[in-house]
Design a protein around this motif. Structure first.
Motif, PDB file in Angstrom:
ATOM      1  N   LEU A 195       0.814  -1.217   0.000  1.00  0.00           N
ATOM      2  CA  LEU A 195       0.000   0.000   0.000  1.00  0.00           C
ATOM      3  C   LEU A 195       0.847   1.267   0.000  1.00  0.00           C
ATOM      4  O   LEU A 195       0.348   2.349  -0.302  1.00  0.00           O
ATOM      5  N   ASP A 196       2.123   1.136   0.336  1.00  0.00           N
ATOM      6  CA  ASP A 196       2.976   2.313   0.426  1.00  0.00           C
ATOM      7  C   ASP A 196       3.375   2.770  -0.985  1.00  0.00           C
ATOM      8  O   ASP A 196       4.081   2.060  -1.706  1.00  0.00           O
ATOM      9  N   ASP A 197       2.905   3.931  -1.358  1.00  0.00           N
ATOM     10  CA  ASP A 197       3.234   4.482  -2.671  1.00  0.00           C
ATOM     11  C   ASP A 197       3.996   5.797  -2.524  1.00  0.00           C
ATOM     12  O   ASP A 197       3.863   6.718  -3.323  1.00  0.00           O
ATOM     13  N   GLY A 198       4.760   5.868  -1.467  1.00  0.00           N
ATOM     14  CA  GLY A 198       5.501   7.092  -1.208  1.00  0.00           C
ATOM     15  C   GLY A 198       4.777   8.031  -0.279  1.00  0.00           C
ATOM     16  O   GLY A 198       5.311   9.066   0.111  1.00  0.00           O
ATOM     17  N   GLN A 199       3.538   7.682   0.104  1.00  0.00           N
ATOM     18  CA  GLN A 199       2.753   8.503   1.022  1.00  0.00           C
ATOM     19  C   GLN A 199       2.417   7.691   2.267  1.00  0.00           C
ATOM     20  O   GLN A 199       2.490   6.467   2.264  1.00  0.00           O
ATOM     21  N   THR A 200       2.076   8.386   3.309  1.00  0.00           N
ATOM     22  CA  THR A 200       1.734   7.705   4.565  1.00  0.00           C
ATOM     23  C   THR A 200       0.384   6.993   4.422  1.00  0.00           C
ATOM     24  O   THR A 200      -0.598   7.588   3.977  1.00  0.00           O
ATOM     25  N   TYR A 201       0.367   5.704   4.841  1.00  0.00           N
ATOM     26  CA  TYR A 201      -0.886   4.954   4.841  1.00  0.00           C
ATOM     27  C   TYR A 201      -1.463   5.007   6.253  1.00  0.00           C
ATOM     28  O   TYR A 201      -0.767   4.703   7.234  1.00  0.00           O
ATOM     29  N   TRP A 202      -2.680   5.414   6.331  1.00  0.00           N
ATOM     30  CA  TRP A 202      -3.331   5.533   7.646  1.00  0.00           C
ATOM     31  C   TRP A 202      -4.218   4.316   7.918  1.00  0.00           C
ATOM     32  O   TRP A 202      -5.079   3.973   7.131  1.00  0.00           O
ATOM     33  N   TYR A 203      -3.968   3.677   9.070  1.00  0.00           N
ATOM     34  CA  TYR A 203      -4.898   2.655   9.561  1.00  0.00           C
ATOM     35  C   TYR A 203      -5.582   3.249  10.784  1.00  0.00           C
ATOM     36  O   TYR A 203      -4.995   3.352  11.866  1.00  0.00           O
ATOM     37  N   GLY A 204      -6.797   3.674  10.572  1.00  0.00           N
ATOM     38  CA  GLY A 204      -7.478   4.389  11.631  1.00  0.00           C
ATOM     39  C   GLY A 204      -6.754   5.690  11.896  1.00  0.00           C
ATOM     40  O   GLY A 204      -6.584   6.518  11.002  1.00  0.00           O
ATOM     41  N   PHE A 205      -6.298   5.862  13.129  1.00  0.00           N
ATOM     42  CA  PHE A 205      -5.547   7.076  13.481  1.00  0.00           C
ATOM     43  C   PHE A 205      -4.038   6.788  13.542  1.00  0.00           C
ATOM     44  O   PHE A 205      -3.270   7.631  13.992  1.00  0.00           O
ATOM     45  N   VAL A 206      -3.606   5.606  13.083  1.00  0.00           N
ATOM     46  CA  VAL A 206      -2.187   5.225  13.149  1.00  0.00           C
ATOM     47  C   VAL A 206      -1.547   5.415  11.779  1.00  0.00           C
ATOM     48  O   VAL A 206      -1.943   4.758  10.804  1.00  0.00           O
ATOM     49  N   PRO A 207      -0.552   6.294  11.652  1.00  0.00           N
ATOM     50  CA  PRO A 207       0.167   6.423  10.378  1.00  0.00           C
ATOM     51  C   PRO A 207       1.167   5.281  10.210  1.00  0.00           C
ATOM     52  O   PRO A 207       2.006   5.046  11.082  1.00  0.00           O
ATOM     53  N   VAL A 208       1.090   4.561   9.099  1.00  0.00           N
ATOM     54  CA  VAL A 208       1.953   3.404   8.861  1.00  0.00           C
ATOM     55  C   VAL A 208       2.982   3.786   7.800  1.00  0.00           C
ATOM     56  O   VAL A 208       2.642   4.030   6.634  1.00  0.00           O
ATOM     57  N   THR A 209       4.266   3.831   8.213  1.00  0.00           N
ATOM     58  CA  THR A 209       5.348   4.162   7.277  1.00  0.00           C
ATOM     59  C   THR A 209       6.452   3.119   7.279  1.00  0.00           C
ATOM     60  O   THR A 209       7.251   3.065   6.352  1.00  0.00           O
ATOM     61  N   ASP A 210       6.491   2.280   8.342  1.00  0.00           N
ATOM     62  CA  ASP A 210       7.509   1.237   8.420  1.00  0.00           C
ATOM     63  C   ASP A 210       6.959   0.101   9.271  1.00  0.00           C
ATOM     64  O   ASP A 210       5.798   0.130   9.723  1.00  0.00           O
ATOM     65  N   GLN A 211       7.790  -0.920   9.539  1.00  0.00           N
ATOM     66  CA  GLN A 211       7.311  -2.088  10.259  1.00  0.00           C
ATOM     67  C   GLN A 211       6.907  -1.781  11.699  1.00  0.00           C
ATOM     68  O   GLN A 211       5.883  -2.280  12.163  1.00  0.00           O
ATOM     69  N   PRO A 212       7.683  -0.978  12.447  1.00  0.00           N
ATOM     70  CA  PRO A 212       7.230  -0.663  13.815  1.00  0.00           C
ATOM     71  C   PRO A 212       5.848  -0.006  13.853  1.00  0.00           C
ATOM     72  O   PRO A 212       5.019  -0.337  14.698  1.00  0.00           O
ATOM     73  N   THR A 213       5.607   0.947  12.935  1.00  0.00           N
ATOM     74  CA  THR A 213       4.282   1.576  12.927  1.00  0.00           C
ATOM     75  C   THR A 213       3.223   0.593  12.446  1.00  0.00           C
ATOM     76  O   THR A 213       2.049   0.677  12.841  1.00  0.00           O
TER      77      THR A 213
END
Length: 423
Positions: free
Chosen positions: A152-170
């Motif tokens: 899903l990462d296309d160079g932009q932040t993917y939001w799951y609910g209120f959590v921004p997902v940019t790497d594995q920890p997030t």
């Protein structure tokens, strides 16, 4: 509570949650198109009434709206136990289109059904979809944590609910959020589905449904009471005609014969006099039995508890009666309860094959409760023509209820409840 019981409870709760989500999704898929379709058809058809076309189409469309509402009532009761009463006014048989159309349009329940359509396609759609979303959305979070975030990462932040997902920890943070949502879904999904049907009831219920049902029940119980009274009068008439009346007539004939024989044959007159005395004793006993069958003296003098104890003493099998009554109910209630117990005990003696019977009477929270238990073969049912059906009708006159638990092999437990106050 043992481990097996806990695990079976968890499995049952999980099935209930998943089923509620599927049911909510099914409703949401069906709600929007059906409600929109019927709302548009109804508005167009009613608008065409002045030109005559609506007189033909409106009854059919409103009947369809009613069918849709009735289906929702059925699902509410079946899926969540939410009872939504209806109170439709009857349409005259063979009525012309004008009468049918305006009978339906004047019906408060039909107007409620039409008002429900826009609510159902908006708030109803949301409340139906919410259980499915709450149940399914956590699985997206788990998929994101498993690596979907890279796709899903296309160079932009993917939001799951209120959590921004940019790497594995997030992404793992999204999984933690999903776990919390899944726990919430486990607890709330069935309640959210019930909330949908509660909303439906709030719109569809005109407040007349309970009244209509009450009138129907009162009509039936009044008819049953009249039929029962007529049957009881016929029984009394038959017992008098075939019993005491016949003996009194025979005694009168014997006394007439005795008058003629007093001088001619005193010995024969003496024999007839003895026979007339026996007839008088038997007639008196039959009259006492008849009076006891109408209203037992012990019931009038000592109350329901002692009357049931006296009834149990006459049974041909051992019995135990427990009474916890702090006063007396009204005479009609006591009479109905007494004869209901009498009928149940008679059934137990005749059909159950039991060798012992227990009777318990108590009064709690404004309810006279009587239970009759036997250790017989079971299989008792409240069917047409059975004695228990008559008991149910008798209790229904006083808003009482009858419940029967009688599995094959026994025991049989008959519970009777009558709302009343004790003096």
């Amino acid at each position: 509570m043992n481990t097996d019981t806990k695990s079976s409870g968890v499995r049952a709760r999980t099935r209930e949650t998943a089923l509620a989500a599927v049911q909510g999704l099914t409703l949401a898929v069906a709600v929007l198109p059906m409600s929109v379709l019927f709302l548009v058809l109804t508005l167009v058809s009613v608008a065409l009434v002045p030109v005559g076309v609506g007189l033909v189409t409106t009854p059919a469309i409103l009947t369809g709206v009613r069918a849709l509402a009735d289906k929702r009532r059925e699902l509410a009761a079946e899926w969540c136990g939410v009872r939504i009463p209806s109170a439709y006014e009857p349409v005259p048989a063979g009525a012309n289109p004008w009468t049918r159309t305006f009978t339906l349009l004047r019906d408060p329940q039909v107007r409620r059904d039409v008002l429900w359509l826009p609510v159902d396609m908006t708030a109803g759609f949301v409340t139906a979809l919410l259980p499915a979303v709450l149940f399914l959305y956590p699985f997206e979070g788990f998929a994101v944590a498993a690596g979907l975030w890279r796709v899903l990462d296309d160079g932009q932040t993917y939001w799951y609910g209120f959590v921004p997902v940019t790497d594995q920890p997030t992404a793992l943070g999204a999984a933690a959020t999903a776990a919390v949502l899944l726990v919430a879904a486990y607890r709330l999904t069935p309640r959210l589905l019930k909330a949908h049907f509660t909303l439906t009831r709030a719109v569809l219920d005109t407040g007349r449904g309970e009244l209509v049902e009450r009138v129907r029940v009162l009509t039936e119980t009044r008819r049953d009471a009249v039929d029962t009274s007529a049957a009881e009068l016929r029984r009394i008439e038959r017992d008098l005609h075939d019993g005491a009346q016949a003996r009194l007539v025979a005694m009168g004939m014997d006394l007439g014969t005795i008058e003629m024989l007093l001088d001619k044959d005193p010995a024969q007159a003496k024999q007839l006099l003895s026979q007339a005395r026996r007839n008088s004793v038997e007639a008196l006993e039959e009259l006492r039995d008849l009076v006891r069958g109408i209203h037992p003296p012990v019931l009038a003098e000592r109350g329901l508890g002692d009357a049931v104890k006296a009834l149990a003493l006459r049974l041909p099998l051992p019995s135990e009666v427990t009474v916890d009554l702090t006063g007396r109910a009204d005479a009609p209630v006591e009479s109905a309860a007494y004869f209901a117990v009498s009928e149940v005990l008679t059934n137990a003696v005749k059909h159950s094959g039991a060798d012992r019977v227990w009777v318990d009477l108590d009064h709690t929270d404004g309810m006279l409760r009587i239970t009759v238990t036997d250790n017989g073969r079971g299989g008792a049912t409240v069917g047409a023509g059975s004695g228990l059906a008559g008991v149910e009708r008798r209790l229904g006159t006083f808003d009482g209820v009858l419940a029967v638990s009688s599995p094959a092999g026994g025991p049989t437990l008959v519970t009777m409840e009558i709302p009343c106050a004790l003096s």
